[in-house]
Motif scaffolding. Structure first.
Motif, PDB file in Angstrom:
ATOM      1  N   LEU A   1       0.826  -1.210   0.000  1.00 42.02           N
ATOM      2  CA  LEU A   1       0.000   0.000   0.000  1.00 42.02           C
ATOM      3  C   LEU A   1       0.860   1.260   0.000  1.00 42.02           C
ATOM      4  CD1 LEU A   1      -2.701  -1.068   2.632  1.00 42.02           C
ATOM      5  CD2 LEU A   1      -2.882  -1.132   0.132  1.00 42.02           C
ATOM      6  N   ALA A   2       2.169   1.093  -0.121  1.00 40.49           N
ATOM      7  CA  ALA A   2       3.098   2.225  -0.166  1.00 40.49           C
ATOM      8  C   ALA A   2       2.974   3.112   1.065  1.00 40.49           C
ATOM      9  CB  ALA A   2       2.899   3.047  -1.445  1.00 40.49           C
ATOM     10  N   ARG A   3       2.833   2.487   2.236  1.00 38.55           N
ATOM     11  CA  ARG A   3       2.738   3.257   3.467  1.00 38.55           C
ATOM     12  C   ARG A   3       4.053   3.978   3.724  1.00 38.55           C
ATOM     13  NH1 ARG A   3       0.352  -0.117   8.212  1.00 38.55           N
ATOM     14  NH2 ARG A   3      -1.423   0.037   6.763  1.00 38.55           N
TER      15      ARG A   3
ATOM     16  N   PHE B   1       7.572   9.725  -7.623  1.00 38.05           N
ATOM     17  CA  PHE B   1       6.568  10.378  -6.775  1.00 38.05           C
ATOM     18  C   PHE B   1       6.508   9.735  -5.392  1.00 38.05           C
ATOM     19  CE2 PHE B   1       4.887  11.831 -10.912  1.00 38.05           C
ATOM     20  CZ  PHE B   1       4.712  13.175 -10.627  1.00 38.05           C
ATOM     21  N   LEU B   2       6.564   8.390  -5.351  1.00 38.13           N
ATOM     22  CA  LEU B   2       6.458   7.694  -4.071  1.00 38.13           C
ATOM     23  C   LEU B   2       7.693   7.895  -3.194  1.00 38.13           C
ATOM     24  CD1 LEU B   2       4.849   4.274  -5.099  1.00 38.13           C
ATOM     25  CD2 LEU B   2       3.755   6.177  -3.897  1.00 38.13           C
ATOM     26  N   SER B   3       8.821   8.245  -3.792  1.00 37.11           N
ATOM     27  CA  SER B   3      10.047   8.386  -3.008  1.00 37.11           C
ATOM     28  C   SER B   3       9.928   9.469  -1.948  1.00 37.11           C
ATOM     29  CB  SER B   3      11.237   8.690  -3.927  1.00 37.11           C
ATOM     30  OG  SER B   3      11.048   9.930  -4.601  1.00 37.11           O
ATOM     31  N   THR B   4       9.043  10.439  -2.142  1.00 38.14           N
ATOM     32  CA  THR B   4       8.852  11.475  -1.117  1.00 38.14           C
ATOM     33  C   THR B   4       8.233  10.910   0.147  1.00 38.14           C
ATOM     34  OG1 THR B   4       6.685  12.086  -2.018  1.00 38.14           O
ATOM     35  CG2 THR B   4       8.604  13.244  -2.886  1.00 38.14           C
ATOM     36  N   ARG B   5       7.640   9.718   0.045  1.00 39.07           N
ATOM     37  CA  ARG B   5       7.013   9.076   1.204  1.00 39.07           C
ATOM     38  C   ARG B   5       7.995   8.215   1.988  1.00 39.07           C
ATOM     39  NH1 ARG B   5       1.658   9.002   1.423  1.00 39.07           N
ATOM     40  NH2 ARG B   5       1.625   7.004   2.541  1.00 39.07           N
ATOM     41  N   SER B   6       9.246   8.163   1.536  1.00 40.15           N
ATOM     42  CA  SER B   6      10.222   7.329   2.240  1.00 40.15           C
ATOM     43  C   SER B   6      10.790   8.015   3.474  1.00 40.15           C
ATOM     44  CB  SER B   6      11.374   6.933   1.294  1.00 40.15           C
ATOM     45  OG  SER B   6      12.080   8.087   0.855  1.00 40.15           O
ATOM     46  N   THR B   7      10.303   9.207   3.777  1.00 40.74           N
ATOM     47  CA  THR B   7      10.657   9.865   5.034  1.00 40.74           C
ATOM     48  C   THR B   7       9.437   9.837   5.951  1.00 40.74           C
ATOM     49  OG1 THR B   7       9.982  12.056   4.244  1.00 40.74           O
ATOM     50  CG2 THR B   7      12.252  11.404   3.869  1.00 40.74           C
ATOM     51  N   LEU B   8       9.691   9.923   7.222  1.00 36.76           N
ATOM     52  CA  LEU B   8       8.603   9.912   8.216  1.00 36.76           C
ATOM     53  C   LEU B   8       8.353  11.331   8.683  1.00 36.76           C
ATOM     54  CD1 LEU B   8       9.705   6.783  10.243  1.00 36.76           C
ATOM     55  CD2 LEU B   8       7.778   6.931   8.684  1.00 36.76           C
TER      56      LEU B   8
END
Length: 461
Positions: free
Chosen positions: A263-265, A447-454
């Motif tokens: 889910l690309a959390r 685009f999803l790489s920006t979600r690899s930070t918390l």
């Protein structure tokens, strides 16, 4: 998790107290790479000698299935007692596999040998990742993974040629047996480090309970090869095999990957997913690039491999470059890598037609290799940085499984497209569609790489 404040430069990898560790680590990876790069060259002769034409893909399939099981079990053992058992067992199993395959008189024995090699390689890579997290401070890890990428360069450049020479002038058995003594040397070089690791207390690092992990490992070890085989044989009879593979694989992945990966959390789950998207998009296009150059542009097999060699050099150069800048945010390097890959894959559509400039494949694949060098090493660094000590093995295994899963899936999509839209003699339409699909995967990864930070936490490596 907090970042390490070590001020050691990347050259600290070769400091006296780490020299043997770094040498042994790189030697084991290089030997595994030589075996992987050389097998494709030797396999036609091996299959002919052992009368195994109907089982041509199974040496790869056996290795894939066993490596998944090795990934999972080595990760679990590493989380419970440390990486020492995996680092000892991995090279030992790989050595046994080389000897069994190198002395094979039947296809059955060859496949058993390949299974041992897969168990060893899968166990070894996960345990080595955990060892990196323990031995090397966080700021040194980009350099470590840059060096690991560089370890693939020489095998990529000369591995197929060396294997061809061995097959032609000696015997295909030396492709396996010739590597076996060096595996023992690499394992011995890690001896001092293993003794130091064994002496460390791990009682205060509890592993997360994962009751169904062994069963999930075996299910994935059967399910993924089933899907791979079905994609390589797109017939009506393969649908049942594909269905069985899906039934086994779907629930297994819920146990083998961090919760929320598919889910690309945000954070760790999406970073593991990004690793698979990198491998899937890049290797799917690379797998069909030589076919395009030979069938459409009439390149010889040797010249068709030039873009792949140039891509390997770009990968190594970019990976080494990122290792020199440990303070650069990893999520930005992952994003830039995806952007380079997306541009390269989209532009490769101009190489597919007969009227297209075939020479363009060389700079484009160099660019794609640079993207992989930036992003692949950064995903490894980031996953280790976001992992608690008791979960490093599990998360390192999940990284490898994501890599294998999406790579096999995307390469399989290429095979389906080739059968639906073209043939091995006229692959242009299938390759164009594949390149555009994989460019879309890489764009999504950017685009999803920006979600690899918390939410700003762990923005640094």
């Amino acid at each position: 998790m907090t970042s390490t404040t070590s001020t050691r430069p990347p050259s600290a990898l070769w400091a006296p107290d780490r020299r043997a560790t770094t040498t042994g680590l790189l030697l084991l990876i290089t030997l595994a790479a030589f075996e992987a790069m050389g097998l494709g060259t030797a396999l036609p002769t091996i299959i002919k000698d052992l009368d195994g034409a109907s089982l041509y893909s199974w040496p790869f399939t056996a290795f894939l299935a066993a490596s998944i099981i090795g990934n999972v079990f080595a990760g679990r053992v590493s989380d419970r007692v440390g990486p020492v058992p995996g680092i000892v067992a991995g090279p030992a199993l790989f050595f046994i596999g080389l000897v069994v395959a190198g002395t094979a008189d039947t296809m059955t024995q060859l496949l058993i040998g390949r299974a041992f090699q897969g168990l060893g390689a899968g166990s070894q890579i996960v345990a080595l990742y955990v060892m990196v997290a323990i031995v090397y401070p966080e700021r040194d890890r980009p350099a470590v993974f840059g060096a690991l990428s560089a370890a693939w360069v020489v095998p990529a450049l000369v591995g197929p040629t060396v294997a061809g020479v061995l097959v032609q002038y000696l015997h295909w058995r030396w492709v396996f047996l010739g590597l076996a003594p060096f595996v023992l040397i690499g394992a011995l070089l890690l001896g001092p480090t293993l003794r130091a690791l064994r002496a460390r207390e791990r009682a205060d690092i509890p592993a997360t309970p994962r009751k169904w992990l062994p069963l999930a490992a075996f299910a994935a070890g059967v399910g993924l090869p089933a899907l791979t085989w079905a994609s390589q044989h797109p017939e009506w009879s393969s649908l049942l095999i594909a269905a069985v593979g899906l039934v086994l694989l779907a629930p297994a992945l819920r146990q083998l990957l961090p919760q929320g990966t598919l889910l690309a959390r945000r954070g760790l789950p999406v970073t593991v997913l990004l690793r698979g998207m990198l491998s899937g998009s890049f290797f799917a296009v690379e797998s069909y690039l030589p076919l395009t150059l030979t069938s459409v542009h009439h390149y010889s097999p040797a010249t068709a491999g030039i873009p792949l060699t140039v891509g390997a050099l770009g990968w190594s150069a970019a990976s080494m470059w990122q290792g020199r800048y440990p303070d650069m945010p990893r999520h930005l390097l992952i994003q830039r890598g995806f952007i380079l890959i997306a541009i390269s894959l989209a532009a490769m559509v101009f190489v597919a037609p007969s009227w297209g400039p075939s020479w363009l494949s060389i700079p484009l694949w160099m660019l794609a290799g640079c993207g992989m060098g930036l992003a692949m090493a950064s995903t490894s660094v980031k996953v280790l940085g976001m992992s608690e000590p008791g979960d490093r093995g599990f998360n390192s295994g999940a990284l490898q499984i994501s890599d294998l899963l999406l790579q096999a899936t995307c390469v399989g999509i290429g095979g389906v497209l080739l059968n639906l839209l073209g043939s091995t003699t006229n692959p242009t339409t299938a390759v164009i569609v594949l390149n555009l699909l994989m460019a879309g995967v890489a764009t999504m990864g950017a685009f999803l790489s920006t979600r690899s930070t918390l939410d700003g936490v762990n923005a640094r490596p």
